[in-house]
Every structure is written in structure tokens, then in C-alpha cells.
Motif scaffolding. Structure first.
Motif, PDB file in Angstrom:
ATOM      1  N   GLY A  40       8.983  17.468   9.867  1.00 47.59           N
ATOM      2  CA  GLY A  40       8.362  18.756   9.566  1.00 47.59           C
ATOM      3  C   GLY A  40       9.197  19.920  10.063  1.00 47.59           C
ATOM      4  N   LEU A  41      10.077  20.413   9.173  1.00 55.43           N
ATOM      5  CA  LEU A  41      10.962  21.544   9.489  1.00 55.43           C
ATOM      6  C   LEU A  41      10.260  22.828   9.075  1.00 55.43           C
ATOM      7  N   SER A  42       9.725  23.557  10.039  1.00 55.22           N
ATOM      8  CA  SER A  42       9.003  24.786   9.687  1.00 55.22           C
ATOM      9  C   SER A  42       9.967  25.960   9.568  1.00 55.22           C
ATOM     10  N   THR A  92       4.392  16.156   8.352  1.00 58.61           N
ATOM     11  CA  THR A  92       4.440  16.021   9.810  1.00 58.61           C
ATOM     12  C   THR A  92       4.997  14.664  10.223  1.00 58.61           C
ATOM     13  N   LEU A  93       4.598  13.611   9.506  1.00 58.14           N
ATOM     14  CA  LEU A  93       5.098  12.274   9.855  1.00 58.14           C
ATOM     15  C   LEU A  93       6.609  12.189   9.630  1.00 58.14           C
ATOM     16  N   GLY A  94       7.122  12.995   8.683  1.00 56.93           N
ATOM     17  CA  GLY A  94       8.568  13.006   8.408  1.00 56.93           C
ATOM     18  C   GLY A  94       9.332  13.964   9.324  1.00 56.93           C
ATOM     19  N   VAL A 119       0.861  -1.194   0.000  1.00 57.82           N
ATOM     20  CA  VAL A 119       0.000   0.000   0.000  1.00 57.82           C
ATOM     21  C   VAL A 119       0.892   1.237   0.000  1.00 57.82           C
ATOM     22  N   LEU A 120       0.561   2.177  -0.865  1.00 57.74           N
ATOM     23  CA  LEU A 120       1.245   3.472  -0.881  1.00 57.74           C
ATOM     24  C   LEU A 120       0.184   4.552  -0.646  1.00 57.74           C
ATOM     25  N   VAL A 121       0.511   5.520   0.209  1.00 58.91           N
ATOM     26  CA  VAL A 121      -0.428   6.623   0.444  1.00 58.91           C
ATOM     27  C   VAL A 121      -0.007   7.813  -0.398  1.00 58.91           C
ATOM     28  N   LYS A 122      -0.982   8.383  -1.086  1.00 59.27           N
ATOM     29  CA  LYS A 122      -0.707   9.621  -1.822  1.00 59.27           C
ATOM     30  C   LYS A 122      -1.585  10.719  -1.237  1.00 59.27           C
ATOM     31  N   THR A 123      -0.927  11.702  -0.627  1.00 62.96           N
ATOM     32  CA  THR A 123      -1.681  12.863  -0.161  1.00 62.96           C
ATOM     33  C   THR A 123      -1.645  13.912  -1.269  1.00 62.96           C
ATOM     34  N   THR A 124      -0.430  14.390  -1.577  1.00 61.81           N
ATOM     35  CA  THR A 124      -0.290  15.368  -2.663  1.00 61.81           C
ATOM     36  C   THR A 124       0.629  14.842  -3.759  1.00 61.81           C
ATOM     37  N   GLY A 125       1.428  13.809  -3.442  1.00 59.31           N
ATOM     38  CA  GLY A 125       2.418  13.319  -4.394  1.00 59.31           C
ATOM     39  C   GLY A 125       3.663  14.185  -4.445  1.00 59.31           C
ATOM     40  N   HIS A 126       3.948  14.943  -3.360  1.00 60.95           N
ATOM     41  CA  HIS A 126       5.154  15.777  -3.367  1.00 60.95           C
ATOM     42  C   HIS A 126       6.440  14.957  -3.248  1.00 60.95           C
ATOM     43  N   GLN A 127       6.326  13.747  -2.694  1.00 66.53           N
ATOM     44  CA  GLN A 127       7.574  12.984  -2.488  1.00 66.53           C
ATOM     45  C   GLN A 127       7.476  11.595  -3.120  1.00 66.53           C
ATOM     46  N   ILE A 128       6.653  11.461  -4.136  1.00 64.47           N
ATOM     47  CA  ILE A 128       6.490  10.142  -4.739  1.00 64.47           C
ATOM     48  C   ILE A 128       7.195  10.097  -6.088  1.00 64.47           C
ATOM     49  N   ALA A 167      -5.455   7.323  -2.140  1.00 59.32           N
ATOM     50  CA  ALA A 167      -5.361   8.776  -2.283  1.00 59.32           C
ATOM     51  C   ALA A 167      -6.273   9.401  -1.227  1.00 59.32           C
ATOM     52  N   THR A 168      -5.702  10.305  -0.425  1.00 62.81           N
ATOM     53  CA  THR A 168      -6.460  10.840   0.723  1.00 62.81           C
ATOM     54  C   THR A 168      -6.986  12.253   0.477  1.00 62.81           C
ATOM     55  N   ARG A 169      -6.795  12.791  -0.741  1.00 67.10           N
ATOM     56  CA  ARG A 169      -7.038  14.228  -0.907  1.00 67.10           C
ATOM     57  C   ARG A 169      -8.465  14.665  -0.598  1.00 67.10           C
ATOM     58  N   GLY A 216       1.361   2.500   8.780  1.00 66.30           N
ATOM     59  CA  GLY A 216      -0.055   2.450   8.456  1.00 66.30           C
ATOM     60  C   GLY A 216      -0.481   3.693   7.695  1.00 66.30           C
ATOM     61  N   VAL A 217      -1.796   3.854   7.574  1.00 65.68           N
ATOM     62  CA  VAL A 217      -2.334   5.028   6.877  1.00 65.68           C
ATOM     63  C   VAL A 217      -2.970   5.945   7.916  1.00 65.68           C
ATOM     64  N   VAL A 218      -2.411   7.133   8.057  1.00 66.09           N
ATOM     65  CA  VAL A 218      -3.003   8.114   8.963  1.00 66.09           C
ATOM     66  C   VAL A 218      -4.257   8.672   8.288  1.00 66.09           C
ATOM     67  N   THR A 219      -5.355   8.698   9.039  1.00 67.07           N
ATOM     68  CA  THR A 219      -6.592   9.232   8.454  1.00 67.07           C
ATOM     69  C   THR A 219      -6.921  10.620   9.001  1.00 67.07           C
ATOM     70  N   GLY A 278      -8.100  16.274   8.404  1.00 66.49           N
ATOM     71  CA  GLY A 278      -8.139  15.009   7.695  1.00 66.49           C
ATOM     72  C   GLY A 278      -6.793  14.763   7.021  1.00 66.49           C
ATOM     73  N   ALA A 279      -6.516  13.508   6.695  1.00 63.81           N
ATOM     74  CA  ALA A 279      -5.204  13.130   6.155  1.00 63.81           C
ATOM     75  C   ALA A 279      -4.873  13.838   4.849  1.00 63.81           C
ATOM     76  N   GLY A 280      -5.891  14.315   4.136  1.00 62.93           N
ATOM     77  CA  GLY A 280      -5.634  14.919   2.827  1.00 62.93           C
ATOM     78  C   GLY A 280      -5.437  16.426   2.860  1.00 62.93           C
TER      79      GLY A 280
HETATM   80  C1  LIG Z   1       8.393  22.394  -2.828  1.00 57.82           C
HETATM   81  C2  LIG Z   1       8.584  21.613  -1.576  1.00 57.82           C
HETATM   82  C3  LIG Z   1       8.806  22.286  -0.362  1.00 57.82           C
HETATM   83  C4  LIG Z   1       8.984  21.572   0.823  1.00 57.82           C
HETATM   84  N1  LIG Z   1       9.215  22.238   1.998  1.00 57.82           N
HETATM   85  C5  LIG Z   1       9.404  21.537   3.155  1.00 57.82           C
HETATM   86  C6  LIG Z   1       9.655  22.197   4.388  1.00 57.82           C
HETATM   87  O1  LIG Z   1       9.681  23.430   4.480  1.00 57.82           O
HETATM   88  N2  LIG Z   1       9.880  21.443   5.500  1.00 57.82           N
HETATM   89  C7  LIG Z   1       9.824  20.061   5.454  1.00 57.82           C
HETATM   90  O2  LIG Z   1       9.986  19.412   6.497  1.00 57.82           O
HETATM   91  N3  LIG Z   1       9.582  19.414   4.297  1.00 57.82           N
HETATM   92  C8  LIG Z   1       9.388  20.112   3.151  1.00 57.82           C
HETATM   93  N4  LIG Z   1       9.158  19.451   1.977  1.00 57.82           N
HETATM   94  C9  LIG Z   1       9.199  17.984   1.958  1.00 57.82           C
HETATM   95  C10 LIG Z   1       7.819  17.417   2.288  1.00 57.82           C
HETATM   96  O3  LIG Z   1       7.571  17.534   3.669  1.00 57.82           O
HETATM   97  C11 LIG Z   1       7.762  15.942   1.873  1.00 57.82           C
HETATM   98  O4  LIG Z   1       7.876  15.866   0.474  1.00 57.82           O
HETATM   99  C12 LIG Z   1       6.489  15.268   2.350  1.00 57.82           C
HETATM  100  O5  LIG Z   1       6.631  13.876   2.213  1.00 57.82           O
HETATM  101  C13 LIG Z   1       5.287  15.720   1.551  1.00 57.82           C
HETATM  102  O6  LIG Z   1       4.158  15.120   2.077  1.00 57.82           O
HETATM  103  P1  LIG Z   1       2.853  14.931   1.182  1.00 57.82           P
HETATM  104  O7  LIG Z   1       1.889  14.214   2.040  1.00 57.82           O
HETATM  105  O8  LIG Z   1       2.497  16.245   0.599  1.00 57.82           O
HETATM  106  O9  LIG Z   1       3.436  14.047  -0.010  1.00 57.82           O
HETATM  107  P2  LIG Z   1       3.095  12.614  -0.625  1.00 57.82           P
HETATM  108  O10 LIG Z   1       4.062  12.488  -1.743  1.00 57.82           O
HETATM  109  O11 LIG Z   1       1.661  12.478  -0.927  1.00 57.82           O
HETATM  110  O12 LIG Z   1       3.482  11.601   0.516  1.00 57.82           O
HETATM  111  C14 LIG Z   1       4.836  11.257   0.735  1.00 57.82           C
HETATM  112  C15 LIG Z   1       4.910  10.086   1.675  1.00 57.82           C
HETATM  113  O13 LIG Z   1       4.489  10.489   2.984  1.00 57.82           O
HETATM  114  C16 LIG Z   1       3.818   9.412   3.615  1.00 57.82           C
HETATM  115  N5  LIG Z   1       2.412   9.811   3.849  1.00 57.82           N
HETATM  116  C17 LIG Z   1       1.738  10.845   3.294  1.00 57.82           C
HETATM  117  N6  LIG Z   1       0.481  10.880   3.771  1.00 57.82           N
HETATM  118  C18 LIG Z   1       0.357   9.839   4.629  1.00 57.82           C
HETATM  119  C19 LIG Z   1      -0.700   9.322   5.431  1.00 57.82           C
HETATM  120  N7  LIG Z   1      -1.910   9.876   5.449  1.00 57.82           N
HETATM  121  N8  LIG Z   1      -0.468   8.211   6.179  1.00 57.82           N
HETATM  122  C20 LIG Z   1       0.752   7.612   6.181  1.00 57.82           C
HETATM  123  N9  LIG Z   1       1.784   8.053   5.443  1.00 57.82           N
HETATM  124  C21 LIG Z   1       1.596   9.155   4.680  1.00 57.82           C
HETATM  125  C22 LIG Z   1       3.862   8.241   2.682  1.00 57.82           C
HETATM  126  O14 LIG Z   1       5.007   7.445   2.956  1.00 57.82           O
HETATM  127  C23 LIG Z   1       3.999   8.923   1.332  1.00 57.82           C
HETATM  128  O15 LIG Z   1       4.566   8.100   0.351  1.00 57.82           O
HETATM  129  C24 LIG Z   1       8.953  20.149   0.785  1.00 57.82           C
HETATM  130  C25 LIG Z   1       8.736  19.476  -0.437  1.00 57.82           C
HETATM  131  C26 LIG Z   1       8.550  20.193  -1.599  1.00 57.82           C
HETATM  132  C27 LIG Z   1       8.338  19.433  -2.884  1.00 57.82           C
END
Ligand SMILES: Cc1cc2nc3c(=O)[nH]c(=O)nc-3n(C[C@H](O)[C@H](O)[C@H](O)COP(=O)(O)OP(=O)(O)OC[C@H]3O[C@@H](n4cnc5c(N)ncnc54)[C@H](O)[C@@H]3O)c2cc1C
Length: 467
Positions: A152-154, A148-150, A76-85, A96-98, A203-206, A115-117
Motif C-alpha cells: 500500500g503505497l500512499s 493494504t495486504l500488498g 480460492v480466489l478473493v475478489k474485492t473490487t477486481g482491480h488486479q484480477i 466476493a467480499t464487496r 487466507g481470506v481477510v474478513t 470489512g474486507a469489501g
Molecule cells: C487505478 C489504480 C490505481 C492504483 N493505485 C495504487 C496506489 O496508489 N498504491 C498502491 O499501493 N496500489 C495501487 N493500485 C494497485 C492496487 O493496490 C492493487 O491492484 C490491489 O490488489 C487492489 O486491491 P483490490 O482488493 O481492490 O483488488 P482485487 O482485484 O479484488 O484483489 C486483488 C488481490 O488482492 C488479494 N485480496 C484482495 N482482497 C483480499 C482479502 N479480503 N483477503 C485476502 N486477499 C485479498 C487477492 O490476492 C486478490 O486476488 C492501483 C490500482 C489501480 C487499478
């Protein structure tokens, strides 16, 4: 790291029928209307091609999708926005949680439940109406969950408040057994520790609930100097930022902005060195503090001003529409004169590089302190994060990767021993034990064994279940 289980066969229509019946959202197989739209991710050089998308509308939909995946022995792969896929996730179930993007602000309790999306712009906007601010990232379209799960550097409030993960109060999570669990410090202490930093491995955060802060405004923005002045600006910034208080968050970026329509004016097509400022204090104090930087060279553009928190996305002014790129980051344990010289050589005016951005964020402060309830965030005590971004089409991927590697490899003598999971390239063969450090990894692997023994959530920087 596995992003594709290409040996898995396609899903048959008869297999999918019970899932379709159980799910209020959409279940999309290749060829279905809407499937191709779901394949899009933020990086235009990549797209998903899983066995099925489940576009969930509720936690119950997520439970149905996970149960289906377990029966089919699919990842299972979770896609919220696809920023890191990156990677196609062949054979996988992508959830897809959007559509699960509710944002509720508790102005009195100073919390948000989302919500997760949900994406950051939605939370920032709603929180700002109550005079509150979250620990959001630089880009408004990044998803709250993955960020946030990663950790989250604000880049606005992190130095005084720590990682976004440090301020999570609870999470709702569907584990590999299909169970929906409410995870907080009391109910599931191990999972609560692991999820905050261990990302998508458990798991999948909802839904998530986290703290907000009474920050209605900042003195903030970017000072953009001509790229030719990289050496002067970098040296001045490096000498300046350690003397500033924790309420000052700052980074520096050498930028060769392509002349692409996605790049906002007036940065489009320019070679600049930008200092980002986010000061949670009075304008007068902020101006005094920033004055030595402004004195270094005449700015091409200076957007540092008193700003409502709702405008924080303008500090970094990043693209919000998908772009073709490759990026990867490391942590530095120090940034001495020799490292500064190397950076100037590699990205300054005389450099021959395809990097569009080399960004150095100064950390420290609350980022180094364990939160009240400790978590799996691995990067405390490392004072800088360095990110390289190269932009261009997939046909140039090797060259893009080379440019990023050249920058990061040159910093090896000063590189920290752990990594920030949000800054990992999704396709880099990073060793998760090295990302987290051996002790933290061992604990993560043991929790993984309890909650995901078959490693269903493996399409990530994978923590393998302990033996
Ligand atoms: C332009 C840009 C700017 C950024 N700026 C910052 C920043 O300032 N600080 C920072 O810390 N990071 C930053 N990031 C990195 C960003 O935090 C990661 O890319 C993060 O994974 C994006 O999360 P997403 O849910 O949008 O992406 P997605 O690609 O949808 O998810 C990435 C991965 O996160 C996990 N995930 C997402 N949603 C869930 C869920 N509901 N349940 C379980 N696992 C989940 C999964 O493993 C998934 O494959 C930036 C990235 C980009 C592209």
C-alpha cells in the motif's frame, strides 16, 4: 503462476446444496441470475469465469466457502473490487467480499475497522468527518484489503508514515482449514508478519483494523504541463524532489490520455506531463516549495491548492469506471541522467508509443524504515516505483504489452532487485522469490506450509509451501 485450473470439473447442483444452506449471501453457478454480473472486473479486457461465486455477507459465509473449496480440492480466489484480477479462475471458488463493507471509525483511538469489501473512498469520507486520514492510494475505488495486504503505497502520506501495511493493527482471517483467526502481533506473530506484504497467499481477510492520522487538509493537486516540455519538467522534478521534506509526496507522469469518455475533462485526448503534489504542511510553505516547478513552463492546468483531505482523489484524477488496459511496474534503485534521457526518448514528444501513462513515484523517507512490528513488505530502500500503463481493447493486447515492456526493459540497468506486489501485472510470470528476495521468500514459504499446505490460495503471485 496459475490463474486457471481448467482441468477441474464443473460443480454439481447436489454438491452445492450444503453450501447454499450454510451461506447467508449468494451462491452463484454459471447460468444463475447474477453470475454474469459477478464476472466483471476493473479491467474491461478480462472477466472471471469460476466454478462458483460465493458473494459473502459475513466471516461465517467465508468460512463455509473455504471449507467447501477444501472438500472439493478447488483453489480460492478473493475478489474485492477486481482491480488486479486477470484470468478466468476456471474451476475455482471465487469469494466476493464487496457486501462486507462496514467502515467504523474510532475518532479517539484514531483507528478504522473495516470489512474486507470496503473501498478507499468509503474510508476517506468517514475518516475525514473526524478530521482523520488513512494511508489510501491514488484511486478511490481500489479495495482496502488488496491494497493494504500488498503493502500500500500512499501518494498522500506514505513518505512520512510508510506503507499502509505498516499501520495495520489486526486482521481477521479465514485460513485454508476454515478457521477464523484474529491475527495481531501477539496472537499470531508469524501470520501477522506474512499477511502484511504477502497479500492473498495465506487466507481470506474478513476485516482489518488500522491507524488513521490527524490530517484534515493538504496542499495538493496536479500541475499539468504540455507533453512537449517532458524533458524540462522531468529533469527539473528529478533535481527538485530530493531536497523536499518527508511531508512532501510527489510523482511525475507522462500521459497520452485517450479521448475516451472515462477520462475526466480537461485531460481527455491530451498529451501532458503531470507533476503530482501532496504536501502535509501550510499552504504558504507548499507554495514556496512548488514555485521552482511552476517556473519550468506555463501549465495547461494547475490544480494544486489547499484541499480538504476528502478531496484527495482529485490529485491523480484517475478513472473510477472500468477501462480496457494493461499495466505493470518495477522499482528503480536509482534514476540518473542516462535513465532520464532514456525515459524522455521512450515517452517524450518524439516517442512512438501506445503508453497512456508512464508514472514515476519518488519514495524514500518512512517507506525505507522498518515499522515497529516488522512485516513482509519487500521494497524498502528502493527510491522509485515506475509504472507503465497502455490502454486499448483485448485485440491489441500484444501491442499493449510490448509498449509496457519496452519502457520497463529499457530501465533494466537501474532496476531494483525486488518488486512491489501491488504493481505486478496479474498475468506476468513473475518469480515470487525474486519479488520478495530469497530470505523473505523462505520465511513466507515456511509460514505458507503451516497455514496453507495444499496451496489453496494459489491464484496469485504464488508463494509455494516450503518443502
Ligand atoms: C487505478 C489504480 C490505481 C492504483 N493505485 C495504487 C496506489 O496508489 N498504491 C498502491 O499501493 N496500489 C495501487 N493500485 C494497485 C492496487 O493496490 C492493487 O491492484 C490491489 O490488489 C487492489 O486491491 P483490490 O482488493 O481492490 O483488488 P482485487 O482485484 O479484488 O484483489 C486483488 C488481490 O488482492 C488479494 N485480496 C484482495 N482482497 C483480499 C482479502 N479480503 N483477503 C485476502 N486477499 C485479498 C487477492 O490476492 C486478490 O486476488 C492501483 C490500482 C489501480 C487499478
Amino acid at each position: 503462476m496459475t490463474f486457471s485450473d481448467s482441468f477441474l470439473p464443473p460443480i454439481l447442483l447436489e454438491d452445492i446444496a450444503p453450501l447454499v444452506a450454510a451461506v447467508a449471501g449468494s451462491v452463484l453457478l454459471p447460468g444463475d441470475a447474477g453470475y454474469d454480473d459477478e464476472c466483471a472486473v476493473f479491467n474491461l479486457n478480462h472477466e472471471l469465469a469460476p466454478a462458483v461465486f460465493v458473494v459473502a455477507e459475513s466471516a461465517a459465509d467465508v468460512q463455509a466457502a473455504v471449507t467447501f473449496a477444501a472438500r472439493q480440492h478447488r483453489p480460492v480466489l478473493v475478489k474485492t473490487t477486481g482491480h488486479q484480477i486477470v484470468g478466468q479462475a476456471h474451476g475455482a471458488v471465487v469469494i466476493a467480499t464487496r457486501r462486507m463493507n462496514d467502515v467504523a471509525i474510532d475518532a479517539v483511538g484514531r483507528t478504522a475497522r473495516v470489512g474486507a469489501g470496503a473501498i478507499w473512498s468509503e474510508v476517506v469520507e468517514k475518516a475525514a468527518k473526524a478530521g482523520l486520514a488513512p494511508l489510501n492510494g491514488s484511486n478511490p475505488t481500489v479495495g482496502v484489503s488488496g491494497y493494504t495486504l500488498g503493502g500500500g503505497l500512499s501518494p498522500t502520506l506514505g513518505r512520512s508514515h510508510g506503507y499502509a501495511a505498516d499501520h495495520v493493527r489486526s486482521l481477521d482471517l479465514v485460513t485454508a482449514d476454515g478457521e477464523l483467526r484474529h491475527v495481531d502481533a501477539e496472537s499470531e506473530p508469524d501470520l501477522f508478519w506474512a499477511l502484511r506484504g504477502g497479500k492473498g497467499n495465506f487466507g481470506v481477510v474478513t476485516a482489518l483494523e488500522f491507524d488513521l492520522f490527524a490530517v484534515p487538509r493538504l496542499y495538493a493537486g496536479g500541475i499539468y504541463f504540455p507533453g512537449e516540455r517532458t524533458a524540462d519538467v522531468l529533469r527539473a522534478w528529478t533535481a527538485w524532489h530530493p531536497s523536499t521534506p518527508e511531508s512532501m509526496v510527489t510523482s511525475i507522469a507522462v500521459m497520452r490520455m485517450p479521448a475516451m469518455p472515462e477520462v475526466p475533462e480537461p485531460l481527455r485526448g491530451k498529451f501532458l506531463v503531470s507533476v503530482r503534489i501532496a504536501y502535509n504542511g501550510t499552504t504558504a510553505d507548499g507554495e514556496r516549495m512548488v514555485e521552482p516547478l511552476r517556473a519550468v513552463a506555463p501549465a495547461v492546468l494547475d490544480t494544486v491548492r489547499d484541499m480538504p483531505y476528502a478531496e484527495v482523489a482529485s490529485i491523480h484524477n484517475e478513472p473510477t469506471d472500468p477501462v480496457p488496459y494493461y499495466e505493470r511496474g518495477i522499482m528503480l534503485r536509482e534514476f540518473p541522467a542516462q535513465a532520464q534521457d532514456k525515459l524522455i526518448e521512450l515517452v517524450g514528444p518524439d516517442a512512438d508509443t501506445t503508453l497512456v501513462i508512464a508514472e514515476l513515484r519518488a519514495l524514500g523517507g518512512a517507506w525505507d524504515r522498518e515499522p515497529a512490528v516488522p512485516n513482509a513488505v519487500a521494497t524498502r530502500g528502493l527510491p522509485y516505483s515506475l509504472l507503465g500503463v497502455a490502454a486499448g481493447p483485448l485485440s491489441q493486447e500484444q501491442q499493449l504489452k510490448r509498449s509496457v515492456a519496452e519502457l520497463l526493459d529499457s530501465m533494466k540497468p537501474w532496476q531494483g532487485d525486488r518488486r512491489c506486489v501491488n504493481n505486478l501485472a496479474p498475468d506476468e510470470a513473475a518469480d515470487a522469490a525474486a519479488i520478495y528476495g530469497p530470505e523473505r521468500y523462505e520465511r513466507l514459504a515456511s509460514i505458507k506450509k503451516t497455514y496453507d499446505p495444499a496451496n489453496m490460495f494459489r491464484l496469485n503471485h504464488n508463494v509455494k509451501p516450503a518443502a
